[in-house]
Scaffold this motif. Structure first.
Motif, PDB file in Angstrom:
ATOM      1  N   ASP A 165      -1.051  85.599  72.382  1.00 41.73           N
ATOM      2  CA  ASP A 165      -2.249  84.767  72.480  1.00 41.73           C
ATOM      3  C   ASP A 165      -2.678  84.393  71.066  1.00 41.73           C
ATOM      4  O   ASP A 165      -3.370  85.154  70.393  1.00 41.73           O
ATOM      5  CB  ASP A 165      -3.360  85.535  73.204  1.00 41.73           C
ATOM      6  CG  ASP A 165      -4.580  84.666  73.509  1.00 41.73           C
ATOM      7  OD1 ASP A 165      -4.750  83.617  72.850  1.00 41.73           O
ATOM      8  OD2 ASP A 165      -5.371  85.041  74.397  1.00 41.73           O
ATOM      9  N   SER A 166      -2.274  83.232  70.607  1.00 36.82           N
ATOM     10  CA  SER A 166      -2.469  82.831  69.213  1.00 36.82           C
ATOM     11  C   SER A 166      -3.930  82.587  68.854  1.00 36.82           C
ATOM     12  O   SER A 166      -4.268  82.487  67.669  1.00 36.82           O
ATOM     13  CB  SER A 166      -1.655  81.567  68.910  1.00 36.82           C
ATOM     14  OG  SER A 166      -2.075  80.496  69.742  1.00 36.82           O
ATOM     15  N   GLU A 167      -4.807  82.514  69.851  1.00 33.79           N
ATOM     16  CA  GLU A 167      -6.222  82.290  69.583  1.00 33.79           C
ATOM     17  C   GLU A 167      -6.968  83.588  69.260  1.00 33.79           C
ATOM     18  O   GLU A 167      -8.082  83.550  68.725  1.00 33.79           O
ATOM     19  CB  GLU A 167      -6.879  81.603  70.791  1.00 33.79           C
ATOM     20  CG  GLU A 167      -8.246  81.012  70.490  1.00 33.79           C
ATOM     21  CD  GLU A 167      -8.860  80.306  71.677  1.00 33.79           C
ATOM     22  OE1 GLU A 167      -9.924  79.680  71.499  1.00 33.79           O
ATOM     23  OE2 GLU A 167      -8.281  80.344  72.780  1.00 33.79           O
ATOM     24  N   VAL A 172       1.204  89.737  61.564  1.00 32.57           N
ATOM     25  CA  VAL A 172      -0.218  90.052  61.463  1.00 32.57           C
ATOM     26  C   VAL A 172      -0.838  89.410  60.223  1.00 32.57           C
ATOM     27  O   VAL A 172      -1.977  88.937  60.268  1.00 32.57           O
ATOM     28  CB  VAL A 172      -0.421  91.578  61.458  1.00 32.57           C
ATOM     29  CG1 VAL A 172      -1.864  91.942  61.124  1.00 32.57           C
ATOM     30  CG2 VAL A 172      -0.047  92.155  62.823  1.00 32.57           C
ATOM     31  N   TYR A 173      -0.106  89.351  59.123  1.00 33.93           N
ATOM     32  CA  TYR A 173      -0.660  88.735  57.915  1.00 33.93           C
ATOM     33  C   TYR A 173      -0.568  87.209  57.939  1.00 33.93           C
ATOM     34  O   TYR A 173      -1.274  86.537  57.202  1.00 33.93           O
ATOM     35  CB  TYR A 173       0.018  89.310  56.670  1.00 33.93           C
ATOM     36  CG  TYR A 173      -0.539  90.657  56.291  1.00 33.93           C
ATOM     37  CD1 TYR A 173      -1.737  90.769  55.595  1.00 33.93           C
ATOM     38  CD2 TYR A 173       0.101  91.832  56.677  1.00 33.93           C
ATOM     39  CE1 TYR A 173      -2.274  92.004  55.275  1.00 33.93           C
ATOM     40  CE2 TYR A 173      -0.428  93.077  56.361  1.00 33.93           C
ATOM     41  CZ  TYR A 173      -1.616  93.159  55.665  1.00 33.93           C
ATOM     42  OH  TYR A 173      -2.152  94.383  55.356  1.00 33.93           O
ATOM     43  N   GLN A 174       0.259  86.684  58.802  1.00 32.99           N
ATOM     44  CA  GLN A 174       0.336  85.224  58.937  1.00 32.99           C
ATOM     45  C   GLN A 174      -0.763  84.682  59.837  1.00 32.99           C
ATOM     46  O   GLN A 174      -1.056  83.478  59.800  1.00 32.99           O
ATOM     47  CB  GLN A 174       1.706  84.830  59.490  1.00 32.99           C
ATOM     48  CG  GLN A 174       2.844  84.986  58.490  1.00 32.99           C
ATOM     49  CD  GLN A 174       4.206  84.925  59.149  1.00 32.99           C
ATOM     50  OE1 GLN A 174       4.330  84.775  60.373  1.00 32.99           O
ATOM     51  NE2 GLN A 174       5.248  85.081  58.350  1.00 32.99           N
ATOM     52  N   ASN A 175      -1.359  85.527  60.638  1.00 32.75           N
ATOM     53  CA  ASN A 175      -2.396  85.102  61.577  1.00 32.75           C
ATOM     54  C   ASN A 175      -3.734  85.698  61.152  1.00 32.75           C
ATOM     55  O   ASN A 175      -3.944  86.907  61.247  1.00 32.75           O
ATOM     56  CB  ASN A 175      -2.036  85.564  62.994  1.00 32.75           C
ATOM     57  CG  ASN A 175      -0.852  84.824  63.558  1.00 32.75           C
ATOM     58  OD1 ASN A 175      -0.993  83.820  64.241  1.00 32.75           O
ATOM     59  ND2 ASN A 175       0.348  85.329  63.264  1.00 32.75           N
ATOM     60  N   THR A 176      -4.621  84.847  60.694  1.00 31.01           N
ATOM     61  CA  THR A 176      -5.888  85.325  60.148  1.00 31.01           C
ATOM     62  C   THR A 176      -7.063  84.710  60.891  1.00 31.01           C
ATOM     63  O   THR A 176      -6.963  83.638  61.480  1.00 31.01           O
ATOM     64  CB  THR A 176      -5.996  84.980  58.655  1.00 31.01           C
ATOM     65  OG1 THR A 176      -5.828  83.561  58.482  1.00 31.01           O
ATOM     66  CG2 THR A 176      -4.931  85.707  57.858  1.00 31.01           C
TER      67      THR A 176
END
Length: 321
Positions: free
Chosen positions: A134-136, A201-205
């Protein structure tokens, strides 16, 4: 005052600091612990250990979900939960919801947009899969607090001896010689165990993306004797001291790695953070999971850059009085 809603993702059962962090969150009056997810090898056993601490705190109502045991693309190194040796001595739940850790995290975050602080004190396998599923989710968090990475030079030595015994017979890891796959201390365990997950995890902030690295956590350490003395002050420490007995078979001190990340959520005087960008090494076989920080006022991440050791221990033990 409204409490801070927390989801804790943990590999409790390897190092003693996960149990210490969980105990702090259970006793912190400003914390509303929404649930616990476990990760890495023997995730169900780790759920039982989390249940021990919850029941000892009279908080058997906290939902606990065993999560992913496998890494993304590479073999799991953290295969065992050595502290399971204490389970026969302490009350705990035996059964937990199966294959529901990610759905619990997703549902809870979506039902409480902008209110949940997700605390990762473990390899990133659960959190990365949640973000991929879930990219949101990152944008719906109030904050993401991690005990992850190494950003300074504490104990930096990128070599090891082949005859080094590693962590001894009670290691959670395979191979036991953890210094070898930690590149002699160049890498941090939570980042290197599942490096592809760490990169995700570090690419998605989102709103707050904070990391407390091992270079900072090594500043909050107690020798065995002092740790045991301070942990006689509250009954919740009884099962933790039992678990620590397993830890002390090969160690003579306790580093409060994970509690430092947890405490930093509730007490701003403990850690100072600097903003920048974290990149995760994936190209080098021997340095996979290496975390590189570059300071940038407009960066996506924050890392702890200093620790007030006295303030940390004052805050940590204050909740048990």
């Amino acid at each position: 005052m409204d409490k801070i809603k927390i989801i804790l993702d943990t590999d409790i059962g390897t190092d003693i600091d996960d149990a210490l962090a969980l105990a702090y969150l259970l006793m912190q009056s400003e914390c509303e612990l929404m649930g616990i997810t476990t990760v890495t090898g023997e995730a169900k056993t780790r759920a039982k250990l989390a249940s021990v601490i919850c029941k000892a705190a009279n908080r058997g109502d906290i939902p606990i979900y065993p999560g992913n045991e496998e890494c993304i693309l590479i073999e799991q190194k953290e295969k065992f939960a050595p502290q399971s040796a204490v389970l026969e001595s302490w009350q705990h739940e035996e059964k937990f919801p199966e294959n529901q850790a990610l759905s619990f995290m997703q549902r809870t975050i979506r039902e409480n947009p902008g209110e949940i602080v997700l605390v990762g004190i473990s390899p990133m396998s659960n959190i990365a899969r949640l973000f991929l599923f879930d990219s949101e989710i990152p944008s719906l968090l109030k904050g993401l607090y991690l005990m992850c990475g190494k950003f300074g030079e504490y104990d930096f030595k990128n070599w090891y001896r082949e005859d080094d015994a590693g962590d001894g017979d009670f290691s959670a890891f395979e191979p036991h010689n953890i210094k070898k796959f930690m590149a002699g201390g160049s890498l941090e365990m939570n980042a290197l165990i599942d490096p592809y997950a760490t990169a995700v995890v570090y690419q998605n902030t989102g709103n707050i993306h904070r990391s407390v690295g091992v270079d900072m956590t090594h500043r909050v350490t107690l020798p065995m004797d002092e740790f045991q003395k301070r942990c006689t002050e509250h009954p919740l420490f009884r099962p933790i001291l039992d678990m620590a007995g397993v830890w002390f078979r090969t160690k003579d001190e306790v580093c409060f790695h994970d509690p430092l990340a947890a405490v930093s959520i509730f007490n701003d005087s403990v850690c100072k953070f600097v903003r920048g960008n974290v990149s995760v090494e994936l190209g080098s076989k021997s340095l996979m999971g290496y975390t590189l920080f570059e300071e940038n006022l407009n960066g996506k991440h924050e890392i702890a850059c200093s620790v007030n050791t006295e303030a940390f221990f004052d805050e940590y033990f204050s909740v048990f009085q």
